[in-house]
Every structure is written in C-alpha cells, then in structure tokens.
Enzyme design. Sequence first.
Site, PDB file in Angstrom:
ATOM      1  N   ALA A 264     107.524   0.902 -34.365  1.00 23.35           N
ATOM      2  CA  ALA A 264     107.120   1.282 -35.724  1.00 23.35           C
ATOM      3  C   ALA A 264     108.026   2.398 -36.212  1.00 23.35           C
ATOM      4  O   ALA A 264     108.691   3.065 -35.411  1.00 23.35           O
ATOM      5  CB  ALA A 264     105.669   1.764 -35.742  1.00 23.35           C
TER       6      ALA A 264
ATOM      7  N   TYR B  64     103.657   5.949 -45.074  1.00 18.99           N
ATOM      8  CA  TYR B  64     103.385   5.504 -43.697  1.00 18.99           C
ATOM      9  C   TYR B  64     102.043   4.763 -43.636  1.00 18.99           C
ATOM     10  O   TYR B  64     101.957   3.636 -43.120  1.00 18.99           O
ATOM     11  CB  TYR B  64     103.380   6.717 -42.754  1.00 18.99           C
ATOM     12  CG  TYR B  64     102.956   6.401 -41.340  1.00 18.99           C
ATOM     13  CD1 TYR B  64     103.805   5.717 -40.474  1.00 18.99           C
ATOM     14  CD2 TYR B  64     101.700   6.784 -40.863  1.00 18.99           C
ATOM     15  CE1 TYR B  64     103.404   5.421 -39.166  1.00 18.99           C
ATOM     16  CE2 TYR B  64     101.297   6.493 -39.566  1.00 18.99           C
ATOM     17  CZ  TYR B  64     102.151   5.813 -38.720  1.00 18.99           C
ATOM     18  OH  TYR B  64     101.757   5.520 -37.446  1.00 18.99           O
TER      19      TYR B  64
HETATM   20  N1  LIG Z   1     102.269   8.797 -32.771  1.00 15.35           N
HETATM   21  C1  LIG Z   1     101.065   8.852 -33.329  1.00 15.35           C
HETATM   22  O1  LIG Z   1     100.468   9.928 -33.477  1.00 15.35           O
HETATM   23  C2  LIG Z   1     100.379   7.581 -33.775  1.00 15.35           C
HETATM   24  C3  LIG Z   1      99.104   7.679 -34.345  1.00 15.35           C
HETATM   25  C4  LIG Z   1      98.466   6.500 -34.749  1.00 15.35           C
HETATM   26  C5  LIG Z   1      99.098   5.278 -34.588  1.00 15.35           C
HETATM   27  N2  LIG Z   1     100.354   5.230 -34.058  1.00 15.35           N
HETATM   28  C6  LIG Z   1     100.992   3.918 -33.895  1.00 15.35           C
HETATM   29  O2  LIG Z   1     101.117   3.688 -32.517  1.00 15.35           O
HETATM   30  C7  LIG Z   1     102.277   2.859 -32.265  1.00 15.35           C
HETATM   31  C8  LIG Z   1     103.120   3.497 -31.179  1.00 15.35           C
HETATM   32  O3  LIG Z   1     103.542   4.760 -31.656  1.00 15.35           O
HETATM   33  P1  LIG Z   1     104.320   5.799 -30.737  1.00 15.35           P
HETATM   34  O4  LIG Z   1     103.610   7.087 -30.864  1.00 15.35           O
HETATM   35  O5  LIG Z   1     104.591   5.224 -29.402  1.00 15.35           O
HETATM   36  O6  LIG Z   1     105.649   5.934 -31.598  1.00 15.35           O
HETATM   37  P2  LIG Z   1     107.142   6.166 -31.112  1.00 15.35           P
HETATM   38  O7  LIG Z   1     107.180   6.964 -29.861  1.00 15.35           O
HETATM   39  O8  LIG Z   1     107.851   6.674 -32.333  1.00 15.35           O
HETATM   40  O9  LIG Z   1     107.615   4.689 -30.786  1.00 15.35           O
HETATM   41  C9  LIG Z   1     107.940   3.762 -31.772  1.00 15.35           C
HETATM   42  C10 LIG Z   1     109.203   3.115 -31.326  1.00 15.35           C
HETATM   43  O10 LIG Z   1     109.588   2.097 -32.255  1.00 15.35           O
HETATM   44  C11 LIG Z   1     110.988   2.112 -32.298  1.00 15.35           C
HETATM   45  N3  LIG Z   1     111.552   1.452 -33.457  1.00 15.35           N
HETATM   46  C12 LIG Z   1     111.771   1.937 -34.689  1.00 15.35           C
HETATM   47  N4  LIG Z   1     112.409   1.039 -35.442  1.00 15.35           N
HETATM   48  C13 LIG Z   1     112.608  -0.044 -34.653  1.00 15.35           C
HETATM   49  C14 LIG Z   1     113.256  -1.298 -34.844  1.00 15.35           C
HETATM   50  N5  LIG Z   1     113.840  -1.622 -36.011  1.00 15.35           N
HETATM   51  N6  LIG Z   1     113.276  -2.185 -33.818  1.00 15.35           N
HETATM   52  C15 LIG Z   1     112.710  -1.869 -32.632  1.00 15.35           C
HETATM   53  N7  LIG Z   1     112.126  -0.693 -32.383  1.00 15.35           N
HETATM   54  C16 LIG Z   1     112.066   0.207 -33.385  1.00 15.35           C
HETATM   55  C17 LIG Z   1     111.324   3.583 -32.297  1.00 15.35           C
HETATM   56  O11 LIG Z   1     112.674   3.793 -31.938  1.00 15.35           O
HETATM   57  P3  LIG Z   1     113.438   5.099 -32.511  1.00 15.35           P
HETATM   58  O12 LIG Z   1     112.714   6.286 -31.996  1.00 15.35           O
HETATM   59  O13 LIG Z   1     114.801   4.913 -31.958  1.00 15.35           O
HETATM   60  O14 LIG Z   1     113.367   4.980 -33.998  1.00 15.35           O
HETATM   61  C18 LIG Z   1     110.367   4.121 -31.256  1.00 15.35           C
HETATM   62  O15 LIG Z   1     110.932   4.102 -29.972  1.00 15.35           O
HETATM   63  C19 LIG Z   1     102.961   2.702 -33.622  1.00 15.35           C
HETATM   64  O16 LIG Z   1     102.561   1.495 -34.193  1.00 15.35           O
HETATM   65  C20 LIG Z   1     102.389   3.845 -34.449  1.00 15.35           C
HETATM   66  O17 LIG Z   1     102.410   3.548 -35.827  1.00 15.35           O
HETATM   67  C21 LIG Z   1     101.003   6.347 -33.628  1.00 15.35           C
END
Ligand SMILES: NC(=O)c1ccc[n+]([C@@H]2O[C@H](COP(=O)([O-])OP(=O)(O)OC[C@H]3O[C@@H](n4cnc5c(N)ncnc54)[C@H](OP(=O)(O)O)[C@@H]3O)[C@@H](O)[C@H]2O)c1
Length: 282
Positions: free
Chosen positions: A58, A123
């Site tokens: 994401a 977002y």
């Molecule tokens: N973090 C939070 O607090 C939170 C809260 C609620 C829900 N969520 C949801 O939980 C899920 C996991 O989040 P997370 O915290 O693990 O986020 P994260 O650590 O930012 O991981 C998301 C990954 O997606 C990758 N990504 C971005 N663009 C991409 C593309 N075009 N193709 C393939 N990969 C791509 C990012 O790579 P880059 O870093 O290189 O861009 C990143 O490694 C997401 O759906 C997020 O919306 C997160």
Amino acid sequence: MKVLVTGASGQLAHAIRQTWSGHDLVLPEEAVLDLSQQAAIQAVVSKTRPDVVVNCGAFTQVDRCESEADLAHLINATAVGWLAEACEAQQAMLIQISTDYVFDGTGTRPYREDDPTNPVSVYGRTKLEGERQAARCSRHLIARTSWLYDAWGKNFLNTMLAAAAQGRALRVVDDQRGAPTTCRALARQLKVATEQGWQGLVHTTCAGETTWHGFAKAIFEAKGIAADLHPCTTADYPTPAQRPAYSVLDGTRRRSLGSDLMSHWHEALLEVLKEGTTDEHR
Ligand SMILES: NC(=O)c1ccc[n+]([C@@H]2O[C@H](COP(=O)([O-])OP(=O)(O)OC[C@H]3O[C@@H](n4cnc5c(N)ncnc54)[C@H](OP(=O)(O)O)[C@@H]3O)[C@@H](O)[C@H]2O)c1
C-alpha cells in the site's frame, strides 16, 4: 496453503513471514510484483496459483498521499481491483488490509463494521475504495486495523526510540485516540482467520485504546527511558493530512467468529519490547 503476499518489504509482510509457519509463502519483491502494473499482478498471480493472496502492499505515507493522490489511488484502490480480478480467475481468496482512517473520527464509541464511513484524507478515501475493489472477489476478507508497528520497520515505536536516544524533546499529540496494534498480533490473527475461512469485513486491532502521547509514555515507561516527552494537540502539530480524532474499532464481530488472538495493546507492546527493537537487533 499456498499464500502470495504483496508489499514484501513492509512491516506487516515481515511479520507474516515470521508467523505463518506451515504454509507455502511466496513474497515477491516490488521489482517482480509492482502493484502499479496490472500485467505484473496478472502474471505473478497466474504463475503462483495461490490459494490465498494477502495484500500488504500500500501507499501508507498518509501525508504524502495528499500531494500524490493519483499514485495513492493507483496503489491503494485500482491495484486492489486488479488483484481481485486475478484472484477471481484463480478462485483464490483475497485478504485486503484496510484502516481505521476510513472513519472521520467524530464518533464517541468504538466503530462497528456497519457504521457509516467518511474518510477525511486522501489515504482514507483511497483505502475505502480499496475495500470496495477487494469485495469484487467472491472470496474476500477485509481486515481493518490501526496504528500498526512492531520491533521491525518504519513505525511510531522505532521513531520514538530513535528520537529519545538522540535526547530530543518530544511533543506528541494527546487528542487522537486509537488502538496501537502490533504487526505480529495482526499476522497471527490473519493466519487463523484464513485457516478458519473468515469472510467479509472484520475489525482487527489490539484491544483497549490510548492516544499517541499515551502510547509514547507507555513505550518509555516500559523501557525505563526518562524521555523529555510532552503532550500537544493536533492543532499544535499541523500535518498535510487530517486524521480522525477518534478511531477505535469495535471487535465484537471478530470475537463472535471465534479464536480472537488480539491482546490488549499494552500487553502487545510489552511482548514486542521483550524481544528487542530494530536498532537492538543491528
Ligand atoms: N501502518 C499503519 O499504521 C497502518 C494502519 C492501518 C492499516 N494499515 C494497512 O496495513 C497494510 C500494511 O501496512 P504496513 O504498515 O506494513 O505498511 P508498510 O510497512 O509501508 O508496507 C507497505 C509496503 O507496500 C510497498 N509498496 C508501495 N508501493 C508498492 C508497489 N507499487 N508495488 C509493491 N509494493 C508497494 C511499500 O514499499 P515502499 O516502502 O518501498 O514504498 C511497503 O514496503 C497496508 O494496507 C496499510 O494501508 C497500516
């Protein structure tokens, strides 16, 4: 089960890699599975022939989404539709991770799955559209979570610890309430949910609630760090994206499905700190 995980470089994918023992995990790097490329999604899904796809990829930088709305929509919404189509063609299950930021935060009790959504940021709007796209796959689970962090990854915990180590004074907002959730708790819950065949929309956060300041205070107390920490208001700390003031999610539906593994947020924090954080592993 054969499980394809997107967003392999992110913190939730990392936790899935650590916790989903007993399954055949495939975690392609972004160079192979770039969510902005429909052809890459189709090729990887048809070649892998997964039973389950967990979409952890994401555009998660909430403030950057405001100025890069087209990219946010492409990754958080359009790509989810392409994944849903690819999963449907393989009769695979799609697990989509969504967010508390689909709500506007004006509520006064924990939000239920059927409460009206009203995102206040790019977002949140793109993630809500991602939910709609995921639901186009006949077999889908949409797990809304919040305030994700763990020992590994770019997140609030590691940001706070790094700032305190530099001796910086910290002003942290004390008027946004939510539930900090560890990636490992969510990953374990998703594993059981998948094995038990949960479907539909389910709120999946750790229990309890706090503010960002309360979360920071708990981190420093647990670590025995005398940080220079002060509460501030959202108005004191303006950001490009608006965030909900209250985004606690109600876990009643999840508990009714059985095997609820989401512990209280403070207990989950202590579990993470017991094992050490990213910096301590280096
Ligand atoms: N973090 C939070 O607090 C939170 C809260 C609620 C829900 N969520 C949801 O939980 C899920 C996991 O989040 P997370 O915290 O693990 O986020 P994260 O650590 O930012 O991981 C998301 C990954 O997606 C990758 N990504 C971005 N663009 C991409 C593309 N075009 N193709 C393939 N990969 C791509 C990012 O790579 P880059 O870093 O290189 O861009 C990143 O490694 C997401 O759906 C997020 O919306 C997160």
